[in-house]
Design a protein around this motif. Structure first.
Motif, PDB file in Angstrom:
ATOM      1  N   ARG A  61     -10.589  -0.109   6.082  1.00  0.00           N
ATOM      2  CA  ARG A  61     -10.969  -1.516   6.158  1.00  0.00           C
ATOM      3  C   ARG A  61     -10.852  -2.254   4.826  1.00  0.00           C
ATOM      4  O   ARG A  61     -10.291  -3.362   4.778  1.00  0.00           O
ATOM      5  CB  ARG A  61     -12.392  -1.650   6.709  1.00  0.00           C
ATOM      6  N   GLU A  75      -5.413   4.878   1.417  1.00  0.00           N
ATOM      7  CA  GLU A  75      -5.056   4.979   2.827  1.00  0.00           C
ATOM      8  C   GLU A  75      -4.962   3.578   3.435  1.00  0.00           C
ATOM      9  O   GLU A  75      -5.954   2.828   3.456  1.00  0.00           O
ATOM     10  CB  GLU A  75      -6.121   5.790   3.569  1.00  0.00           C
ATOM     11  N   PRO A  76      -3.791   3.184   3.936  1.00  0.00           N
ATOM     12  CA  PRO A  76      -3.590   1.795   4.378  1.00  0.00           C
ATOM     13  C   PRO A  76      -4.471   1.370   5.537  1.00  0.00           C
ATOM     14  O   PRO A  76      -4.720   0.171   5.699  1.00  0.00           O
ATOM     15  CB  PRO A  76      -2.105   1.758   4.772  1.00  0.00           C
ATOM     16  N   THR A  77      -4.945   2.306   6.359  1.00  0.00           N
ATOM     17  CA  THR A  77      -5.700   1.920   7.545  1.00  0.00           C
ATOM     18  C   THR A  77      -7.176   1.634   7.258  1.00  0.00           C
ATOM     19  O   THR A  77      -7.878   1.133   8.133  1.00  0.00           O
ATOM     20  CB  THR A  77      -5.616   3.031   8.604  1.00  0.00           C
ATOM     21  N   GLY A 101      -0.100   5.258   0.969  1.00  0.00           N
ATOM     22  CA  GLY A 101      -1.081   6.239   1.386  1.00  0.00           C
ATOM     23  C   GLY A 101      -0.982   7.506   0.569  1.00  0.00           C
ATOM     24  O   GLY A 101       0.059   7.819  -0.027  1.00  0.00           O
ATOM     25  N   THR A 128       0.820  -1.202   0.000  1.00  0.00           N
ATOM     26  CA  THR A 128       0.000   0.000   0.000  1.00  0.00           C
ATOM     27  C   THR A 128       0.854   1.252   0.000  1.00  0.00           C
ATOM     28  O   THR A 128       1.974   1.264   0.516  1.00  0.00           O
ATOM     29  CB  THR A 128      -0.934   0.034   1.231  1.00  0.00           C
ATOM     30  N   GLN A 181      -7.152  -2.927   4.063  1.00  0.00           N
ATOM     31  CA  GLN A 181      -6.614  -3.986   4.903  1.00  0.00           C
ATOM     32  C   GLN A 181      -7.121  -5.360   4.479  1.00  0.00           C
ATOM     33  O   GLN A 181      -6.380  -6.348   4.512  1.00  0.00           O
ATOM     34  CB  GLN A 181      -6.975  -3.720   6.370  1.00  0.00           C
TER      35      GLN A 181
END
Length: 720
Positions: A592, A588-590, A391, A389, A595
């Motif tokens: 859901r 954005e890696p965070t 961001g 990923t 992920q």
């Protein structure tokens, strides 16, 4: 079959099933009991020599208005007695004045098409009946199973039987009817498990099918090219038991892959292909071969969901989250729900397969109606590519991103991938710069006069996409910044930027205007919009998923689910990480969905989405209908409709005005008109009552001849 791999049989509505079926399946019991709808008074007719036996024909006329959604009785003239058999196409007089008789001649009414449902000895109407005008063809095309399915679909979606039959039965081709269908072949031998062995219950699923069982499963397919062959083996197992099988896929490219796989597994002549691309005559000939029992297996796109397969033993839908499965014509059924009705009604096996997972699929598993068909984590890690990923903040700080919007990580993935094969680049939309936003805060750039979106096509001056006014002095209304950025840079511009960045590498594009089916395995850059990704020979060496935030920020309940599905579909075309396959997603890696992609866990993502929707009362946990129309007409409709006591009305709210000449989706108001929309929500168990009340209210409006349109969509796929 070993007990540890056993998938229990049983069908909704009969037999034991694990857990209660979802609410959308529970109505099948009621709709089957209501297969015979009330009949209106038939038209009168005198002077005809009638058939000596069963002189009454019960007809469903080909008129989709709801207040005529019933059967009509007609007399069968003696000369039509032999041809007028149940299921044939007929023509009848219908309309104002068709009941009047003057000197043995009809007056008024017009000839319309219909289907003969059944022959009776007498009618419950005590007056003389109008006579059938003609039998269009002696070919019976509407059997009792198809009629029952069409009635169930019409009731579920608050539509008319005639509208569903128009979707279910293709237009007639006399030349196709005149040609005999081939003789049916004997059942094939049960297939070997093949790559189904990679799944924990895969061999047991095939064994149950081949033994005549009716297992129901939600299949999370491993990435890679094997899914079409695995579908073909499931079909072969159903055919081995002496039953038929039906496979519905989203588009012609998927049909071609499954068609080739079925031919390889079954041999020639054992399956039919039903797509609009085949042309009316060929498609009708294939449909007739299925109805006549010459072939027992079908693969096709959306309309094939109604294919009249004999002794149906298995229904399959692939990639149920694809929007192509949602029918745009009334009453707008979804292929997944139609196949669920068929599985429950025919007590046959059901298989929902996808590399991703929808919340509806997760609900089928959670309810116990279907069991999961998944691979172990070791198999997933071996088949899936490595996902990394980047961001958006990293992208902004990265000097390498100034050329072609590629951060250093993506540059590295592209360079390494091009050493061994092609590299896929997915961009969310086609075109040059579809939408602009503030570079600092990402507030969409809108026209100060009409609030339309600002555009700068092909580097021209900034102007409004709705009213055409220029905006040379634009500044952001939120933060005051004066610099713009492309919300999404389309396929054409991305291809040009990549061509400049990698001048020695060929660049190919695949999108709405020109979709590539496949590309060679040699090094190249392939820029594609979602859903148009071609298959690469040997798999892609790497893939870049650009502008992920744009897909995630759509104002839609399914934004996260849809973004993950698009990413996984593209990443599934990449080689496994053991072969060096790498995917870079710019998002954005965070978040859901990001992920879930990194972990390759679409099932877990769907389960969490389902839990959240249950807390909020959103579909599919609840049932919902969208009702739209002009403001006054909508208010009157909602006031007159006898909704279930537990119905909740959300809205109404104004719908965006569609500018003349602009793109229009199913359900949008006519261009230039101002409409409102209300959402009606009911808890589980009240969906059938909601559909019935909406159907009755719209039928009453039709009877009164109210001119203002009201559009109803039960379980709309997009409620954003």
């Amino acid at each position: 079959m070993s007990s540890e791999n056993e998938i229990p049989d049983g069908a909704a509505g009969g037999g034991a099933a694990a857990g209660e079926p979802p609410e959308q399946l529970a109505l099948i019991r009621e709709t089957v009991r209501k297969a015979k709808v009330p009949r209106a008074k038939p038209r009168t007719w005198r002077g005809a020599a009638l058939a000596k036996e069963l002189p009454v024909a019960r007809i469903v006329v080909n008129k989709g208005v709801l207040h005529l959604d019933r059967y009509f009785d007609y007399a069968v003239p003696e000369e039509l007695d032999e041809a007028a058999q149940p299921g044939v196409r007929v023509r009848v007089r219908f309309g104002a004045g068709s009941h009047q008789v003057r000197g043995g001649r009809r007056e008024g009414g017009r000839l319309i098409d219909g289907f003969l449902v059944e022959r009776l000895a007498a009618s419950d109407y005590n007056g003389p009946l109008a006579a059938l005008a003609d039998v269009v063809s002696p070919e019976p095309v509407l059997g009792p199973e198809l009629l029952g399915l069409a009635r169930a679909v019409a009731d579920r979606y608050a539509g008319s039987l005639a509208d569903v039959l128009q979707l279910a039965i293709p237009p007639r081709s006399a030349r196709a009817e005149s040609k005999p269908s081939p003789e049916p072949l004997p059942p094939p031998a049960a297939p070997e498990p093949g790559t189904w062995a990679r799944y924990e219950r895969g061999p047991a699923f095939l064994e149950s099918l081949a033994g005549g069982g009716s297992p129901r499963a939600v299949w999370n397919a491993l990435p890679g090219p094997h899914w079409a062959e695995e579908l073909a083996r499931a079909v072969a197992a159903a055919l081995a038991s002496g039953r038929g099988a039906l496979v519905v896929v989203p588009d012609g490219r998927a049909v071609s892959r499954v068609d080739a796989a079925l031919t390889a597994v079954l041999g020639e002549g054992r399956h039919a292909v039903l797509t609009a691309e085949a042309g009316p005559e060929k498609r009708y000939a294939q449909w007739l071969a299925v109805r006549r029992g010459s072939v027992r297996a079908v693969v096709g796109t959306r309309a094939a969901m109604f294919a009249p397969v004999r002794d149906l033993g298995l229904v399959v839908i692939w990639d149920d989250g694809d929007g192509s499965h949602s029918e745009p014509h009334a009453p707008q059924p979804h292929a997944r729900d139609v196949l669920l009705l068929r599985a429950a009604h025919d007590r046959c096996a059901f298989l929902l397969g996808s590399t991703s997972c929808t919340v509806e699929a997760a609900q089928l598993v959670e309810s116990g109606w279907a069991l999961p068909l998944v691979a172990g984590r070791e198999q997933v890690r071996a088949a899936a590519p490595r996902v990394r990923t980047v961001g958006d903040e990293q992208l902004a700080r990265d000097e390498a991103a100034r050329a072609a919007r590629l951060p250093s990580l993506a540059w590295e993935a592209v360079r390494n991938g091009l050493k061994t094969g092609p590299v896929l680049v997915q961009v969310p939309r086609r075109g040059y710069v579809p939408r602009l936003a503030c570079e600092r805060c990402r507030t969409p750039a809108r026209c100060r006069h009409c609030a339309g979106p600002l555009e700068a096509p092909e580097q021209q001056e900034l102007r409004c996409g709705w009213c055409g006014r220029g905006a040379p002095d634009w500044h952001c209304v939120e933060c005051g910044a004066t610099r713009l950025r492309a919300q999404v840079v389309g396929a054409r511009r991305t291809a040009e930027e990549l061509g400049r960045a990698f001048p020695a590498v060929p660049v190919r594009t695949s999108g709405r205007d020109h979709v590539l089916d496949s590309v060679p395995g040699r090094p190249a850059l392939v820029v594609s919009t979602p859903g148009a990704e071609p298959v690469a020979e040997g798999g892609y060496a790497a893939a870049l998923l650009l502008d992920g935030w744009a897909m995630l920020s759509r104002p839609d309940l399914r934004a996260g689910e849809e973004a993950l599905r698009r990413w996984i579909d593209a990443a599934s075309l990449v080689r496994g990480q053991g072969d060096g396959g790498t995917v870079v997603v710019v998002a954005e890696p965070t978040l859901r969905p990001v992920q879930a992609l990194v972990r390759w866990d679409p099932v877990g993502h769907a389960q969490r989405e389902l839990a959240e929707r249950a807390e909020l009362g959103f579909p599919p946990v609840s049932r919902m209908a969208s009702v739209a129309g002009p403001q006054e007409a909508l208010a009157g409709f909602l006031a007159a409709a006898r909704l279930p006591p537990d119905a909740e009305i959300l809205g109404p709210v104004p719908l965006p005005v569609v500018r003349p000449g602009g793109p229009q989706r199913p359900g949008d108001p006519p261009p230039g008109e101002s409409w409102d929309r209300a959402l009606l929500r009911v808890p589980p168990g009240s969906g059938a009552a909601l559909a019935a009340s909406l159907k009755a209210a719209r039928a009453a409006r039709s009877t009164r001849g109210e001119p203002a349109p009201i559009r109803i969509r039960v379980d709309p796929p997009d409620i954003g």
